[in-house]
Scaffold this motif. Structure first.
Motif, PDB file in Angstrom:
ATOM      1  N   ALA A   1       0.816  -1.089   0.171  1.00 45.50           N
ATOM      2  CA  ALA A   1       0.017  -0.015  -0.007  1.00 45.50           C
ATOM      3  C   ALA A   1       0.874   1.416   0.097  1.00 45.50           C
ATOM      4  N   THR A   2       1.905   1.273   0.698  1.00 42.81           N
ATOM      5  CA  THR A   2       2.750   2.330   0.759  1.00 42.81           C
ATOM      6  C   THR A   2       4.353   2.277   0.285  1.00 42.81           C
ATOM      7  N   GLY A   3       4.665   1.234  -0.060  1.00 42.34           N
ATOM      8  CA  GLY A   3       6.024   1.108  -0.143  1.00 42.34           C
ATOM      9  C   GLY A   3       7.159   1.100   0.761  1.00 42.34           C
ATOM     10  N   GLU A   4       6.790   1.223   1.851  1.00 40.63           N
ATOM     11  CA  GLU A   4       7.525   0.929   3.025  1.00 40.63           C
ATOM     12  C   GLU A   4       7.721  -0.414   3.636  1.00 40.63           C
ATOM     13  N   GLY A   5       8.942  -0.630   3.874  1.00 44.03           N
ATOM     14  CA  GLY A   5       9.220  -1.942   4.627  1.00 44.03           C
ATOM     15  C   GLY A   5       9.388  -1.633   6.018  1.00 44.03           C
ATOM     16  N   GLN A   6       9.644  -2.718   7.034  1.00 42.26           N
ATOM     17  CA  GLN A   6       9.588  -2.370   8.386  1.00 42.26           C
ATOM     18  C   GLN A   6      10.065  -3.562   8.955  1.00 42.26           C
ATOM     19  N   HIS A   7      10.755  -3.427  10.421  1.00 43.84           N
ATOM     20  CA  HIS A   7      11.255  -4.468  11.186  1.00 43.84           C
ATOM     21  C   HIS A   7      10.215  -4.946  12.236  1.00 43.84           C
ATOM     22  N   ILE A   8      10.029  -6.235  12.251  1.00 43.98           N
ATOM     23  CA  ILE A   8       8.971  -6.786  13.041  1.00 43.98           C
ATOM     24  C   ILE A   8       9.777  -7.367  14.230  1.00 43.98           C
ATOM     25  N   ASP A   9       9.525  -7.232  15.360  1.00 42.58           N
ATOM     26  CA  ASP A   9      10.292  -7.849  16.459  1.00 42.58           C
ATOM     27  C   ASP A   9       9.425  -8.564  17.423  1.00 42.58           C
ATOM     28  N   MET A  10       9.747  -9.914  17.357  1.00 47.94           N
ATOM     29  CA  MET A  10       8.767 -10.890  17.772  1.00 47.94           C
ATOM     30  C   MET A  10       9.685 -11.435  18.942  1.00 47.94           C
ATOM     31  N   SER A  11       8.904 -11.532  20.061  1.00 51.05           N
ATOM     32  CA  SER A  11       9.635 -11.995  21.223  1.00 51.05           C
ATOM     33  C   SER A  11       8.534 -13.194  21.761  1.00 51.05           C
ATOM     34  N   LEU A  12       9.483 -14.399  22.121  1.00 52.21           N
ATOM     35  CA  LEU A  12       8.910 -15.625  22.566  1.00 52.21           C
ATOM     36  C   LEU A  12       8.033 -15.192  23.972  1.00 52.21           C
ATOM     37  N   LEU A  13       8.626 -14.353  24.818  1.00 54.22           N
ATOM     38  CA  LEU A  13       8.042 -14.075  26.214  1.00 54.22           C
ATOM     39  C   LEU A  13       6.777 -13.190  25.641  1.00 54.22           C
ATOM     40  N   ASP A  14       6.754 -12.136  25.046  1.00 55.38           N
ATOM     41  CA  ASP A  14       5.565 -11.418  24.546  1.00 55.38           C
ATOM     42  C   ASP A  14       4.590 -12.257  24.237  1.00 55.38           C
ATOM     43  N   VAL A  15       4.789 -13.349  23.418  1.00 58.54           N
ATOM     44  CA  VAL A  15       3.806 -14.235  22.779  1.00 58.54           C
ATOM     45  C   VAL A  15       3.227 -14.978  23.849  1.00 58.54           C
ATOM     46  N   GLN A  16       4.127 -15.695  24.755  1.00 55.30           N
ATOM     47  CA  GLN A  16       3.500 -16.328  25.797  1.00 55.30           C
ATOM     48  C   GLN A  16       2.751 -15.384  26.860  1.00 55.30           C
ATOM     49  N   VAL A  17       2.931 -14.344  27.374  1.00 55.77           N
ATOM     50  CA  VAL A  17       2.253 -13.551  27.927  1.00 55.77           C
ATOM     51  C   VAL A  17       0.826 -13.250  27.156  1.00 55.77           C
ATOM     52  N   ALA A  18       0.803 -12.959  25.923  1.00 57.85           N
ATOM     53  CA  ALA A  18      -0.383 -12.625  25.277  1.00 57.85           C
ATOM     54  C   ALA A  18      -1.250 -13.820  25.159  1.00 57.85           C
ATOM     55  N   THR A  19      -0.488 -15.025  25.212  1.00 63.76           N
ATOM     56  CA  THR A  19      -1.506 -16.188  24.907  1.00 63.76           C
ATOM     57  C   THR A  19      -1.870 -16.725  26.359  1.00 63.76           C
ATOM     58  N   LEU A  20      -1.755 -16.079  27.322  1.00 61.42           N
ATOM     59  CA  LEU A  20      -2.179 -16.587  28.644  1.00 61.42           C
ATOM     60  C   LEU A  20      -3.845 -16.402  28.690  1.00 61.42           C
ATOM     61  N   ALA A  21      -4.226 -15.534  27.726  1.00 61.89           N
ATOM     62  CA  ALA A  21      -5.783 -15.389  27.534  1.00 61.89           C
ATOM     63  C   ALA A  21      -6.395 -15.241  28.648  1.00 61.89           C
ATOM     64  N   ASN A  22      -7.425 -16.046  28.994  1.00 60.34           N
ATOM     65  CA  ASN A  22      -8.413 -15.861  30.057  1.00 60.34           C
ATOM     66  C   ASN A  22      -7.558 -15.832  31.303  1.00 60.34           C
ATOM     67  N   GLN A  23      -6.714 -16.915  31.411  1.00 60.89           N
ATOM     68  CA  GLN A  23      -5.795 -16.614  32.686  1.00 60.89           C
ATOM     69  C   GLN A  23      -5.341 -15.307  33.082  1.00 60.89           C
ATOM     70  N   ALA A  24      -4.520 -14.648  32.169  1.00 62.47           N
ATOM     71  CA  ALA A  24      -4.254 -13.327  32.331  1.00 62.47           C
ATOM     72  C   ALA A  24      -5.333 -12.369  32.627  1.00 62.47           C
ATOM     73  N   MET A  25      -6.443 -12.305  32.269  1.00 64.54           N
ATOM     74  CA  MET A  25      -7.283 -11.430  32.402  1.00 64.54           C
ATOM     75  C   MET A  25      -8.161 -11.896  33.910  1.00 64.54           C
ATOM     76  N   ASN A  26      -8.107 -13.040  34.077  1.00 62.40           N
ATOM     77  CA  ASN A  26      -8.439 -13.494  35.604  1.00 62.40           C
ATOM     78  C   ASN A  26      -7.595 -12.880  36.409  1.00 62.40           C
ATOM     79  N   TYR A  27      -6.437 -12.879  36.272  1.00 61.17           N
ATOM     80  CA  TYR A  27      -5.419 -12.213  37.074  1.00 61.17           C
ATOM     81  C   TYR A  27      -5.594 -10.625  37.433  1.00 61.17           C
ATOM     82  N   LEU A  28      -5.742 -10.001  36.361  1.00 60.66           N
ATOM     83  CA  LEU A  28      -5.882  -8.464  36.151  1.00 60.66           C
ATOM     84  C   LEU A  28      -7.326  -8.353  36.633  1.00 60.66           C
TER      85      LEU A  28
END
Length: 427
Positions: A207-234
């Protein structure tokens, strides 16, 4: 998009070229998905050794003619790719990879933070060569933060990211301790998120002609996919604990012993519970105020579950499955992997497949679960032999006046597939 003709069957990503500098699981899982959908994935491997998982056996996998094709682990995450062996520590190897990046749509790597900068293969270097490049980095902890320089492995991340704290038998029960999941789930989930990131960035580039850097972290993904368990804590400020096969927010939703085996009872609403009680010959349970609604069943879990355990042991596994399915109550057996692939539903969905080798021999493999009506995954192609595509890819993509293949081979910057070589780990 890639600028050489595609000879492989077309898919949704046909014409997209991926320069794959990953190994082990998270990165290869991502690029395998892209290859399934038709992308040309050029897997860069070390001459003489290749991806670490080429040696992660036994078990090994054999084709329909009995020939050994190497570690099953490697074949789990590398079908449909092209193997090119390049020594990235050599200046000529770096020139080769720069030239390949210039003709690729995306680069994906899973080296430690800063590990590729010394080879001029980091995002800054490759984006200077090709400004619209999409560059995905997968690390244990991300490119920033106090842990950025640490190595990260799936088992470690399952622990640090909270997954093990909610997996395993509860304290006081036999065998109680935090447990990892039986597959490297954080790696697999990170691979899935990496694909989403790459496709999103390619859409933005188009759409724009722009590239970019994607920063993927295993820890970020694990925290994100705690799903309902994370929300239960929050929501409560209280960390959820281990419940074995039980569910923190739904009852009954766990394993039960029958007279001859175990089943999973997965009751998700009050109507299902009432129908279960009818089949079980205990309709009074559904009318009992302590059990009539899911919130009350959760509150009175310790009273209800022993009652249900006594009821469930009175019939066989097959009886419960037949009667509860007929009543639209979710139930199923706990299958081992052999029973999974023998299951008629798994067979009907074509989840076991036969990737073909260049010699026309069939291997056994697991199919892509993606089922697109217009652009389904391409026919499965076996994971490549080490260096099988080095000369064909480099000859087609590199300027022959700028790269002397014979000299590169002689100096060990690249390696070719030995004449008559088989799919073995000694390649």
């Amino acid at each position: 998009m890639g600028d050489t003709p595609q000879t492989a069957p077309t898919g949704a990503l046909t014409g997209v070229r991926i320069l794959d500098m990953t190994r082990i699981l998270a990165g290869p899982w991502a690029t395998q998905i892209l290859a399934d959908m038709g992308a040309e994935v050029i897997k860069i491997e070390r001459p003489g050794a290749g991806d670490d998982t080429r040696s992660w056996g036994p078990p090994t996998i054999t084709d329909d003619g009995g020939e050994d094709h190497g570690a099953a682990y490697f074949h789990a995450a590398n079908r449909g790719k092209k193997s090119v062996t390049v020594d990235m520590a050599h200046p000529e190897g770096q020139r080769i990879l720069h030239a390949l990046a210039a003709k690729s749509d995306a680069v994906i790597e899973n080296f430690k933070v800063g590990g590729l900068a010394k080879y001029r293969l980091d995002y800054a270097a490759l984006s200077a060569i090709k400004p619209d490049i999409v560059y995905c980095s997968i690390t244990g902890f991300g490119q920033t933060g106090p842990y950025a320089d640490r190595a990260g492995y799936d088992f470690l991340i399952q622990a640090m990211g909270g997954l093990m704290s909610v997996t395993g038998q509860p304290d006081g029960a036999p065998g109680a301790e935090p447990m990892k999941v039986g597959v490297a789930l954080t790696d697999v989930l990170t691979g899935l998120y990496a694909v989403i990131g790459i496709l999103s960035a390619l859409r933005h580039r188009d759409a724009t002609g722009e590239g970019q850097h994607i920063d993927m972290s295993l820890l970020d993904v694990q925290v994100a996919t705690l799903a309902n368990q994370a929300m239960n804590y929050l929501a409560t400020g209280t960390s959820p604990g281990r419940l074995g096969n039980a569910h923190p927010s739904i009852v009954p939703y766990q394993a039960f012993a029958t007279s001859d085996g175990h089943v999973i009872l997965a009751i998700g609403n009050d109507g299902q519970f009432a129908r279960f009680c009818e089949v079980a010959g205990a309709p009074g349970l559904a009318a009992d105020p302590r059990f009539a609604t899911n919130p009350e069943r959760v509150r009175n879990r310790d009273t209800l579950i022993p009652i249900l355990r006594g009821i469930m042991t009175g019939r066989s596994m097959d009886d419960w499955i037949a009667q509860l399915n007929a009543a639209s109550v979710p139930v199923g057996p706990i299958n081992d992997i052999e029973r999974v692939f023998a299951d008629p539903q798994v067979q009907a969905r074509g989840m076991q497949t036969e990737p073909m080798t260049p010699e026309g021999r069939a291997l056994k493999g697991v199919a892509s679960p993606l089922k697109l009506s217009r652009t389904p995954p391409i026919a499965p192609i076996a994971a490549p032999r080490l260096g099988a595509d080095t000369l064909s890819i480099l000859s087609s993509l590199l300027d022959p006046s700028d790269f002397d293949m014979d000299r590169l081979l002689t100096e060990g910057v690249i390696s070719d597939l030995p004449s008559g070589a088989n799919h073995t780990e000694e390649e």
